[in-house]
Design a protein around this motif. Structure first.
Motif: not given
Length: 146
Positions: A35-37, A110-113, A143-146
């Motif tokens: 996860w990125e700030l 919530e999802g990518d947050k 969330r950091r995308k791969s």
């Protein structure tokens, strides 16, 4: 007759705990990853972070936590969650010292947050009861995308 009451009590307690454990397992699976700030809110003031400069946090298997700040050594610790509480609770330990106290927080996912709220007093502070307040720091992660 008394054993029926006891059996009913045990079954009721077990049934109530089962959804909480399932919620924690589901949230733990959703937390896994990097996860990125994205931004911080301190005492109601929004402090955005330029992309790529705010650091990241990794939730790994076995409740391992890796905290990465640019230009600093990684901090490895662990975390626990209680998704059965309202609001959901999270505790982070980012020190290898045996007497380290957890930073107690609350979170929403919530999802990518991911949003986590802590006391501005760190491990010495109390767990916030909501996402507002004078002594509350709110951290927004993406969330950091791969």
């Amino acid at each position: 007759m008394k054993w029926y009451k006891f059996a009913f009590f045990v079954f009721t307690a077990w049934a109530a705990a089962a959804p909480s454990a399932a919620a924690a397992d589901a949230d733990e699976e959703m937390l896994r990853g990097t996860w990125e700030l994205e931004s911080l809110e301190v005492q109601g003031k929004n402090l955005p972070t330029p992309a790529g400069t705010g650091g990241s946090i990794v939730f790994a298997k076995d409740r391992t936590l890796i905290w990465k700040d640019p230009g600093k050594p990684e901090k490895i610790g662990n975390y626990t969650i209680d998704a059965g509480k309202t609001p959901k609770q999270i505790d982070l330990i980012v020190s290898s010292k045996a007497d380290s106290k957890p930073i107690q927080g609350i979170y929403t996912l919530e999802g990518d947050k991911l949003t986590i709220a802590f006391s501005t007093e760190g491990p010495k502070g109390k767990r916030p009861s909501n996402f507002k307040g004078e002594k509350v720091m709110i951290v927004h992660w993406k969330r950091r995308k791969s």
